[in-house]
Design a protein around this motif. Structure first.
Motif, PDB file in Angstrom:
ATOM      1  N   VAL A  28       0.903  -0.959  -0.258  1.00 44.76           N
ATOM      2  CA  VAL A  28       0.201  -0.047  -0.213  1.00 44.76           C
ATOM      3  C   VAL A  28       0.791   1.182  -0.212  1.00 44.76           C
ATOM      4  O   VAL A  28       1.824   1.185   0.786  1.00 44.76           O
ATOM      5  CB  VAL A  28      -0.795  -0.013   1.216  1.00 44.76           C
ATOM      6  N   ARG A  29       0.809   1.955  -0.961  1.00 43.59           N
ATOM      7  CA  ARG A  29       1.644   3.318  -1.265  1.00 43.59           C
ATOM      8  C   ARG A  29       0.806   4.405  -0.475  1.00 43.59           C
ATOM      9  O   ARG A  29      -0.293   4.633  -1.029  1.00 43.59           O
ATOM     10  CB  ARG A  29       2.156   3.529  -2.587  1.00 43.59           C
ATOM     11  N   LEU A  30       1.638   5.165   0.063  1.00 47.79           N
ATOM     12  CA  LEU A  30       1.048   6.519   0.800  1.00 47.79           C
ATOM     13  C   LEU A  30       1.597   7.606   0.067  1.00 47.79           C
ATOM     14  O   LEU A  30       2.713   7.661  -0.429  1.00 47.79           O
ATOM     15  CB  LEU A  30       1.624   6.612   2.235  1.00 47.79           C
ATOM     16  N   TYR A  31       0.549   8.490  -0.217  1.00 49.39           N
ATOM     17  CA  TYR A  31       1.166   9.784  -0.929  1.00 49.39           C
ATOM     18  C   TYR A  31       0.727  11.144   0.068  1.00 49.39           C
ATOM     19  O   TYR A  31      -0.040  11.074   0.990  1.00 49.39           O
ATOM     20  CB  TYR A  31       0.112  10.039  -2.443  1.00 49.39           C
ATOM     21  N   LYS A  32       1.555  12.137  -0.327  1.00 48.56           N
ATOM     22  CA  LYS A  32       1.426  13.346   0.614  1.00 48.56           C
ATOM     23  C   LYS A  32      -0.103  13.876   0.487  1.00 48.56           C
ATOM     24  O   LYS A  32      -0.600  14.625   1.473  1.00 48.56           O
ATOM     25  CB  LYS A  32       2.408  14.319  -0.111  1.00 48.56           C
ATOM     26  N   SER A  33      -0.729  13.849  -0.640  1.00 50.75           N
ATOM     27  CA  SER A  33      -2.187  14.100  -0.672  1.00 50.75           C
ATOM     28  C   SER A  33      -3.081  13.442   0.156  1.00 50.75           C
ATOM     29  O   SER A  33      -4.277  13.927   0.389  1.00 50.75           O
ATOM     30  CB  SER A  33      -2.472  14.117  -2.077  1.00 50.75           C
ATOM     31  N   GLY A  34      -2.685  12.494   0.885  1.00 47.70           N
ATOM     32  CA  GLY A  34      -3.624  11.412   1.528  1.00 47.70           C
ATOM     33  C   GLY A  34      -3.940  10.236   0.616  1.00 47.70           C
ATOM     34  O   GLY A  34      -4.703   9.460   1.370  1.00 47.70           O
ATOM     35  N   THR A  35      -3.815  10.243  -0.465  1.00 47.02           N
ATOM     36  CA  THR A  35      -4.165   9.193  -1.423  1.00 47.02           C
ATOM     37  C   THR A  35      -3.390   8.032  -1.004  1.00 47.02           C
ATOM     38  O   THR A  35      -2.314   7.816  -0.660  1.00 47.02           O
ATOM     39  CB  THR A  35      -3.982   9.403  -2.811  1.00 47.02           C
ATOM     40  N   LYS A  36      -4.008   6.808  -0.964  1.00 44.91           N
ATOM     41  CA  LYS A  36      -3.479   5.511  -0.617  1.00 44.91           C
ATOM     42  C   LYS A  36      -3.807   4.535  -1.879  1.00 44.91           C
ATOM     43  O   LYS A  36      -5.039   4.225  -2.112  1.00 44.91           O
ATOM     44  CB  LYS A  36      -3.972   4.938   0.809  1.00 44.91           C
ATOM     45  N   THR A  37      -2.701   3.802  -2.482  1.00 46.66           N
ATOM     46  CA  THR A  37      -3.049   2.962  -3.731  1.00 46.66           C
ATOM     47  C   THR A  37      -2.317   1.498  -3.444  1.00 46.66           C
ATOM     48  O   THR A  37      -1.295   1.544  -2.555  1.00 46.66           O
ATOM     49  CB  THR A  37      -2.275   3.573  -4.845  1.00 46.66           C
ATOM     50  N   TYR A  38      -3.181   0.703  -3.652  1.00 47.95           N
ATOM     51  CA  TYR A  38      -2.271  -0.821  -3.794  1.00 47.95           C
ATOM     52  C   TYR A  38      -1.475  -0.674  -5.055  1.00 47.95           C
ATOM     53  O   TYR A  38      -1.777  -0.490  -6.106  1.00 47.95           O
ATOM     54  CB  TYR A  38      -3.592  -1.661  -3.930  1.00 47.95           C
ATOM     55  N   GLU A  39      -0.190  -1.378  -4.722  1.00 47.51           N
ATOM     56  CA  GLU A  39       0.755  -1.751  -5.851  1.00 47.51           C
ATOM     57  C   GLU A  39       1.341  -3.022  -5.578  1.00 47.51           C
ATOM     58  O   GLU A  39       1.270  -3.711  -4.644  1.00 47.51           O
ATOM     59  CB  GLU A  39       1.649  -0.534  -5.735  1.00 47.51           C
ATOM     60  N   THR A  40       1.756  -3.658  -6.588  1.00 46.20           N
ATOM     61  CA  THR A  40       2.414  -4.909  -6.689  1.00 46.20           C
ATOM     62  C   THR A  40       3.777  -4.961  -7.335  1.00 46.20           C
ATOM     63  O   THR A  40       3.771  -3.981  -8.293  1.00 46.20           O
ATOM     64  CB  THR A  40       1.585  -6.305  -6.896  1.00 46.20           C
ATOM     65  N   ARG A  41       4.875  -5.458  -6.942  1.00 43.61           N
ATOM     66  CA  ARG A  41       5.946  -5.448  -7.602  1.00 43.61           C
ATOM     67  C   ARG A  41       6.419  -6.728  -8.385  1.00 43.61           C
ATOM     68  O   ARG A  41       6.135  -7.685  -7.890  1.00 43.61           O
ATOM     69  CB  ARG A  41       7.233  -5.135  -6.681  1.00 43.61           C
ATOM     70  N   VAL A  42       6.552  -6.656  -9.787  1.00 41.97           N
ATOM     71  CA  VAL A  42       6.666  -7.799 -10.680  1.00 41.97           C
ATOM     72  C   VAL A  42       8.095  -7.514 -11.476  1.00 41.97           C
ATOM     73  O   VAL A  42       8.763  -6.579 -11.363  1.00 41.97           O
ATOM     74  CB  VAL A  42       5.568  -7.752 -11.712  1.00 41.97           C
ATOM     75  N   THR A  43       8.344  -8.686 -11.895  1.00 44.15           N
ATOM     76  CA  THR A  43       9.710  -8.598 -12.760  1.00 44.15           C
ATOM     77  C   THR A  43       9.221  -9.211 -14.147  1.00 44.15           C
ATOM     78  O   THR A  43       8.699 -10.323 -14.360  1.00 44.15           O
ATOM     79  CB  THR A  43      10.755  -9.921 -12.219  1.00 44.15           C
ATOM     80  N   CYS A  44       9.620  -8.156 -15.377  1.00 44.20           N
ATOM     81  CA  CYS A  44       9.280  -8.621 -16.572  1.00 44.20           C
ATOM     82  C   CYS A  44      10.625  -8.055 -17.303  1.00 44.20           C
ATOM     83  O   CYS A  44      10.877  -7.171 -17.242  1.00 44.20           O
ATOM     84  CB  CYS A  44       8.083  -7.410 -16.783  1.00 44.20           C
ATOM     85  N   ASN A  45      10.794  -9.286 -18.142  1.00 45.95           N
ATOM     86  CA  ASN A  45      12.039  -9.224 -19.129  1.00 45.95           C
ATOM     87  C   ASN A  45      13.193  -8.677 -18.224  1.00 45.95           C
ATOM     88  O   ASN A  45      14.027  -8.059 -18.689  1.00 45.95           O
ATOM     89  CB  ASN A  45      11.755  -7.944 -20.060  1.00 45.95           C
ATOM     90  N   ASP A  46      13.425  -9.476 -17.049  1.00 41.49           N
ATOM     91  CA  ASP A  46      14.461  -9.359 -15.963  1.00 41.49           C
ATOM     92  C   ASP A  46      14.505  -7.918 -15.343  1.00 41.49           C
ATOM     93  O   ASP A  46      15.486  -7.325 -14.777  1.00 41.49           O
ATOM     94  CB  ASP A  46      15.763  -9.486 -16.909  1.00 41.49           C
TER      95      ASP A  46
END
Length: 417
Positions: A28-46
């Protein structure tokens, strides 16, 4: 540990971490504006990349976990990063989940095999481990004893009987290994349960009932009776050996320190003004700072070592060694020349037997000297490490071992002979 909705609600930019990990690749990424987003980290083409899944609280945490799992699986199967991102921006998940059921209550990440989930577990587990050999053992034992049985089966399909069948061949012959392997499998399925892949843990069963009780045999380190340690000291004074090894063993005897703690000791760990050796948490088995009062004889050993290693950062410095310190087998090999079967760790047992035999040192002082782990209740009430009491005990021990004499001082010229 996985996040909860309340934790996400309470998280604030600038107070919490910028990205809060939920496990299995979801953040969950936090932004200064107060927005909160879901993110996932992936590996694509190394290459590693972040993929934004949705916004909190518009999307539930459970649904974000499902989509994160789908994204990772689909990219591994060949979907491009652009295709995935375009589908997510358009709110069209069909391109991502067309081969995966997404009906209410279905957890898409269930399609992970046990091996895949074990890899996720291992990537998290190794962050908390320090010993490289121990880290690799965690994975190697799974490859050897577990993956051949159900490593490539979906996590949801593994049953209690499958786990028992994998552990049974080593339960009696390699009991300690079997217990550790079973514990690792149990942790992996606990992770599956936490992330709602399955409601149970097939590795959570009474092992003695399922596999039979095992009679435990206590194997002690090769110890030298404390009555013989003065003879070892006399032998060390004239033994034909490398001077660093001689003084390494001497310092271990006089301080009752472990081999690793002594070999990796740096000069800035010693305060010769107060005669205290402080070992940082990073070198200690129990990950707690440890202070040792230096006897007069231990200080003399260090004086000799200063002549040998000069301005080097380590007391037992070996510039050609990969670790830059004396070999871990040096002390054991020297001790075997005095008497077969003795181990460096066994010297600590000799000190403990001597201290107990005297009948005048407190139990806590003896345990602090050996840096043994206290139980939680003792730790809560013990606010000091009894350094003054231990200073008397360690000087008494040094006088007993050496007959009250200091190690012979030598000049730099003599050390080169």
């Amino acid at each position: 540990m996985p996040l909860t909705t309340k934790q996400i609600e309470a998280a604030k930019f600038g107070v919490s971490k910028e990205r809060l990990p939920d496990g299995l690749g979801l953040y969950v990424r936090l932004y200064k504006s107060g927005t909160k987003t879901y993110e996932t980290r992936v590996t694509c083409n190394d290459k590693r990349a972040w993929v934004q899944i949705g916004h909190f609280p518009d999307m539930s945490l459970k649904r974000a976990r499902q989509i994160a799992g789908m994204v990772q699986i689909r990219i591994e199967e060949g979907l491009s990063l652009k295709q995935v991102r375009d589908a997510l921006k358009a709110g069209d998940h069909s391109k991502i989940e067309d081969m995966v059921p997404a009906s209410p209550g279905t957890v898409v990440i269930e399609s992970l095999t046990f091996r895949e989930l074990a890899k996720q577990w291992f990537d998290q587990k190794k962050l908390g481990l320090r010993n490289g050999k121990h880290i690799q053992q965690n994975w190697n034992t799974l490859e050897t004893y577990i993956f051949p049985y159900f490593g490539d089966r979906p996590v949801t399909e593994v049953k209690v009987g499958d786990v028992i069948d994998a552990i049974r061949p080593i339960w009696h012959d390699k009991h300690e290994t079997a217990k550790r392997v079973l514990g690792r499998v149990k942790e992996i399925f606990a992770l599956a349960k936490i992330h709602e892949m399955r409601p149970d843990n097939p590795a959570d069963f009474p092992p003695n009932t399922a596999l039979g009780a095992v009679r435990k045999k206590t194997v002690h380190f090769g110890a030298l009776p404390f009555e013989d340690i003065p003879a070892l000291w006399e032998w060390l004074l004239t033994a034909n050996c490398d001077e660093q090894t001689r003084h390494l063993v001497m310092l271990m005897i006089l301080t009752a320190k472990r081999s690793k703690e002594t070999r990796f000791a740096r000069w800035d760990y010693f305060d010769m003004g107060t005669s205290i050796w402080t070992t940082p948490e990073s070198l200690m088995k129990m990950s707690r700072l440890h202070r040792v009062p230096l006897s007069r004889q231990a200080s003399a050993v260090l004086t000799n070592m200063r002549m040998l290693t000069g301005d080097a950062p380590f007391v037992f410095y070996k510039p050609k060694s990969k670790s830059r310190v004396i070999c871990e087998n040096a002390a054991c090999n020297l001790l075997k020349k005095f008497r077969l079967g003795i181990t460096a760790h066994g010297l600590r047992a000799g000190f403990r037997s001597w201290a107990r035999k005297q009948g005048k040192y407190s139990h806590d002082a003896m345990e602090f000297a050996l840096a043994h782990e206290q139980n939680s209740l003792e730790a809560a009430y013990q606010r000091e490490d009894l350094i003054e009491e231990r200073a008397i005990m360690m000087q008494d021990w040094a006088d007993y071992v050496t007959g009250g004499a200091n190690p012979l001082n030598f000049s730099p010229e003599e050390s080169q002979k």
